[in-house]
Design a protein around this motif. Structure first.
Motif, PDB file in Angstrom:
ATOM      1  N   VAL A  76       0.857  -1.184   0.000  1.00  0.00           N
ATOM      2  CA  VAL A  76       0.000   0.000   0.000  1.00  0.00           C
ATOM      3  C   VAL A  76       0.892   1.231   0.000  1.00  0.00           C
ATOM      4  N   ASN A  77       0.752   2.063  -1.047  1.00  0.00           N
ATOM      5  CA  ASN A  77       1.594   3.255  -1.179  1.00  0.00           C
ATOM      6  C   ASN A  77       3.074   2.906  -1.051  1.00  0.00           C
ATOM      7  N   ASN A  78       3.468   1.811  -1.748  1.00  0.00           N
ATOM      8  CA  ASN A  78       4.861   1.345  -1.798  1.00  0.00           C
ATOM      9  C   ASN A  78       5.394   0.919  -0.427  1.00  0.00           C
ATOM     10  N   ARG A  79       4.491   0.555   0.463  1.00  0.00           N
ATOM     11  CA  ARG A  79       4.903   0.085   1.787  1.00  0.00           C
ATOM     12  C   ARG A  79       4.261  -1.270   2.055  1.00  0.00           C
ATOM     13  N   ALA A  80       5.083  -2.232   2.465  1.00  0.00           N
ATOM     14  CA  ALA A  80       4.576  -3.576   2.758  1.00  0.00           C
ATOM     15  C   ALA A  80       3.861  -3.587   4.102  1.00  0.00           C
ATOM     16  N   THR A  81       2.717  -4.262   4.139  1.00  0.00           N
ATOM     17  CA  THR A  81       1.888  -4.303   5.342  1.00  0.00           C
ATOM     18  C   THR A  81       1.470  -5.739   5.619  1.00  0.00           C
ATOM     19  N   LEU A  82       1.637  -6.194   6.868  1.00  0.00           N
ATOM     20  CA  LEU A  82       1.217  -7.524   7.281  1.00  0.00           C
ATOM     21  C   LEU A  82      -0.233  -7.476   7.742  1.00  0.00           C
ATOM     22  N   VAL A  83      -1.068  -8.364   7.182  1.00  0.00           N
ATOM     23  CA  VAL A  83      -2.484  -8.412   7.561  1.00  0.00           C
ATOM     24  C   VAL A  83      -2.874  -9.860   7.839  1.00  0.00           C
ATOM     25  N   GLY A  84      -3.998 -10.025   8.507  1.00  0.00           N
ATOM     26  CA  GLY A  84      -4.469 -11.369   8.824  1.00  0.00           C
ATOM     27  C   GLY A  84      -5.978 -11.428   8.925  1.00  0.00           C
ATOM     28  N   GLN A  85      -6.519 -12.652   8.836  1.00  0.00           N
ATOM     29  CA  GLN A  85      -7.950 -12.878   8.949  1.00  0.00           C
ATOM     30  C   GLN A  85      -8.192 -14.200   9.654  1.00  0.00           C
ATOM     31  N   GLY A  86      -9.359 -14.342  10.274  1.00  0.00           N
ATOM     32  CA  GLY A  86      -9.706 -15.558  10.971  1.00  0.00           C
ATOM     33  C   GLY A  86     -10.356 -16.590  10.064  1.00  0.00           C
ATOM     34  N   ILE A  87     -10.363 -17.846  10.522  1.00  0.00           N
ATOM     35  CA  ILE A  87     -11.054 -18.955   9.855  1.00  0.00           C
ATOM     36  C   ILE A  87     -11.745 -19.781  10.939  1.00  0.00           C
ATOM     37  N   ARG A  88     -12.968 -20.232  10.650  1.00  0.00           N
ATOM     38  CA  ARG A  88     -13.653 -21.138  11.566  1.00  0.00           C
ATOM     39  C   ARG A  88     -14.444 -22.163  10.765  1.00  0.00           C
ATOM     40  N   GLU A  89     -14.771 -23.259  11.436  1.00  0.00           N
ATOM     41  CA  GLU A  89     -15.369 -24.392  10.740  1.00  0.00           C
ATOM     42  C   GLU A  89     -16.726 -24.072  10.135  1.00  0.00           C
ATOM     43  N   THR A  90     -17.521 -23.260  10.819  1.00  0.00           N
ATOM     44  CA  THR A  90     -18.903 -23.049  10.389  1.00  0.00           C
ATOM     45  C   THR A  90     -19.025 -22.282   9.078  1.00  0.00           C
ATOM     46  N   ASP A  91     -18.158 -21.292   8.859  1.00  0.00           N
ATOM     47  CA  ASP A  91     -18.302 -20.472   7.653  1.00  0.00           C
ATOM     48  C   ASP A  91     -16.983 -20.105   6.985  1.00  0.00           C
ATOM     49  N   GLY A  92     -15.898 -20.817   7.279  1.00  0.00           N
ATOM     50  CA  GLY A  92     -14.625 -20.540   6.613  1.00  0.00           C
ATOM     51  C   GLY A  92     -14.033 -19.216   7.069  1.00  0.00           C
ATOM     52  N   PHE A  93     -13.624 -18.392   6.121  1.00  0.00           N
ATOM     53  CA  PHE A  93     -13.068 -17.083   6.466  1.00  0.00           C
ATOM     54  C   PHE A  93     -14.139 -16.240   7.162  1.00  0.00           C
ATOM     55  N   PHE A  94     -13.738 -15.536   8.203  1.00  0.00           N
ATOM     56  CA  PHE A  94     -14.716 -14.681   8.883  1.00  0.00           C
ATOM     57  C   PHE A  94     -13.999 -13.494   9.521  1.00  0.00           C
ATOM     58  N   GLY A  95     -14.775 -12.451   9.769  1.00  0.00           N
ATOM     59  CA  GLY A  95     -14.260 -11.273  10.450  1.00  0.00           C
ATOM     60  C   GLY A  95     -13.498 -10.350   9.522  1.00  0.00           C
ATOM     61  N   PRO A  96     -13.263  -9.115   9.973  1.00  0.00           N
ATOM     62  CA  PRO A  96     -12.522  -8.150   9.156  1.00  0.00           C
ATOM     63  C   PRO A  96     -11.052  -8.527   9.023  1.00  0.00           C
ATOM     64  N   ILE A  97     -10.432  -8.056   7.971  1.00  0.00           N
ATOM     65  CA  ILE A  97      -8.991  -8.222   7.787  1.00  0.00           C
ATOM     66  C   ILE A  97      -8.285  -7.208   8.680  1.00  0.00           C
ATOM     67  N   LYS A  98      -7.354  -7.696   9.486  1.00  0.00           N
ATOM     68  CA  LYS A  98      -6.719  -6.858  10.496  1.00  0.00           C
ATOM     69  C   LYS A  98      -5.275  -6.494  10.129  1.00  0.00           C
ATOM     70  N   LEU A  99      -4.888  -5.279  10.474  1.00  0.00           N
ATOM     71  CA  LEU A  99      -3.479  -4.899  10.443  1.00  0.00           C
ATOM     72  C   LEU A  99      -2.768  -5.612  11.581  1.00  0.00           C
ATOM     73  N   LEU A 100      -1.609  -6.199  11.292  1.00  0.00           N
ATOM     74  CA  LEU A 100      -0.874  -6.951  12.313  1.00  0.00           C
ATOM     75  C   LEU A 100       0.548  -6.423  12.446  1.00  0.00           C
ATOM     76  N   LYS A 101       1.114  -6.605  13.622  1.00  0.00           N
ATOM     77  CA  LYS A 101       2.488  -6.177  13.890  1.00  0.00           C
ATOM     78  C   LYS A 101       3.161  -7.188  14.802  1.00  0.00           C
TER      79      LYS A 101
END
Length: 294
Positions: A76-101
C-alpha cells in the motif's frame, strides 16, 4: 534452500505437526529489526495455526507458532503491510482483515486494515488499488469469479464502482476443514491465487474450468488459462482490457512479473499444470516465461 552453482541446496527442512495444512507463505520485516520473518499460514483443527520462521543465531528456526490468523502481505503506497484474517469451521473465512504487527514473540492486531469496510471477501480475494498513486480503492474477486471495484463515495462510504462481465481467477488450492458430523465429508474452502493491483492497473489470471465447467461448485480441473491486464479511469467506473496472453493449455496456478536484466523489459513467469493421457495419465507441470509489457 540456497542457490549454489545453478543448483538448490537444502539448508533446513522444517516439518509440520500432524494435521497441519499449509495454505500460503509470505515474508516481511514486521518489527523493523533488519531481518525478515517468513510467515507460513496453516490450518489445524479448522482454525488458523500459522507460524513464523526467522534466521537467528546463524540458523533458521520456528520462532512463533499457533498464530491465530492466516497471513498475507499487501503493498500500500509502496509500503509492505502484514495483515491477517480468521477462519472457523462453520463459515470458513470470517471477520474483518486486520493490520498486524510483530511485537517480541507475539503477533498483535492494530485495527482494521480497511476502515468501515463492507464484507468485501476473504484475504486472498482482495487487492488494494490506487488512483493517481493514492490507495483509495479495493479490487475484489467475488465467490463466482467476477471482479468488483469499490471506491469511496462523496459521503465517505464504500460503493461499488464497476463489475466485470467476464469471470477471472480459478483455483485448485483448497483448505480442508474438519467433519461437522459423523459420516460428513470435510468441508473445502478455496484459497484463491494472487493477483496484483497498482496505480489504475490490475493483472490477474483467468482459468477456464473443465468437466461441468462453471456449473460445478468447486471445479476439479481447468482446460486453459491466461493472464490479463486491466486498467480503469480516475472515476473507477470504466475498466479497459489492455492485453492478454494467449490461452495456455492447462491450469495457471501462479504467476509474477518482473524485469530480470538492465533492459527494463518485463518477463511474465507462469506456473502451469496440464493433465495428460486421459484417466490414468500423468500430471505435466512446467514454467512458462513470456517477454511482454502487460
Amino acid at each position: 534452500a540456497r542457490l549454489v552453482g545453478g543448483a538448490l541446496n537444502i539448508i533446513k527442512e522444517i516439518k509440520n505437526a500432524s494435521g497441519e495444512d499449509n495454505i500460503s507463505i509470505c515474508s516481511i520485516d514486521s518489527d523493523s529489526d533488519g531481518s525478515a520473518e517468513v510467515y507460513v499460514s496453516a490450518i489445524r483443527d479448522s482454525k488458523p495455526y500459522s507460524s513464523a520462521i526467522e534466521f537467528k543465531d546463524n540458523a533458521f528456526s520456528v520462532t512463533m507458532d499457533n498464530i491465530n490468523w492466516v497471513l498475507r502481505i499487501f503493498e500500500v503506497n509502496n509500503r509492505a503491510t502484514l495483515v491477517g484474517q480468521g477462519i472457523r469451521e462453520t463459515d470458513g473465512f470470517f471477520g474483518p482483515i486486520k493490520l498486524l504487527k510483530k511485537q517480541g514473540l507475539k503477533i498483535v492486531p492494530e485495527g482494521d486494515f480497511i476502515k468501515d469496510a463492507p464484507p468485501f471477501g476473504d484475504i486472498y480475494r482482495i487487492e488494494p488499488i490506487g488512483v493517481k498513486g493514492v490507495a483509495n480503492g479495493v479490487l475484489v474477486l467475488d465467490q463466482r469469479g467476477y471482479l468488483r471495484l469499490y471506491g469511496r463515495e462523496d459521503d465517505g462510504k464504500w460503493g461499488l464502482k464497476w463489475m466485470s462481465a467476464d469471470f477471472f481467477g480459478g483455483t485448485l488450492n483448497h483448505a480442508e476443514l474438519n467433519d461437522s458430523g459423523a459420516g460428513t465429508a470435510p468441508r473445502l474452502i478455496p484459497i484463491e491465487g494472487r493477483f496484483f493491483g497498482n496505480n489504475n492497473q490490475a493483472i490477474i489470471k483467468r482459468n477456464i474450468p473443465g468437466g461441468l465447467g462453471r456449473l460445478a461448485e468447486k471445479p476439479l480441473s481447468f482446460k486453459t488459462g491466461s493472464i490479463t491486464s486491466l486498467s480503469w479511469d480516475d472515476t473507477m467506473k470504466t475498466m479497459t482490457k489492455n492485453s492478454s496472453t494467449m490461452d495456455i493449455q492447462g491450469y495457471v496456478s501462479d504467476f509474477f512479473m518482473d524485469a530480470f536484466d538492465d533492459s527494463g523489459r518485463n518477463v511474465l513467469v507462469i506456473a502451469v499444470s496440464e493433465e495428460k493421457g486421459g484417466l490414468f495419465g500423468d500430471l505435466k507441470s512446467y514454467i512458462l516465461l513470456l517477454e511482454l509489457s502487460l
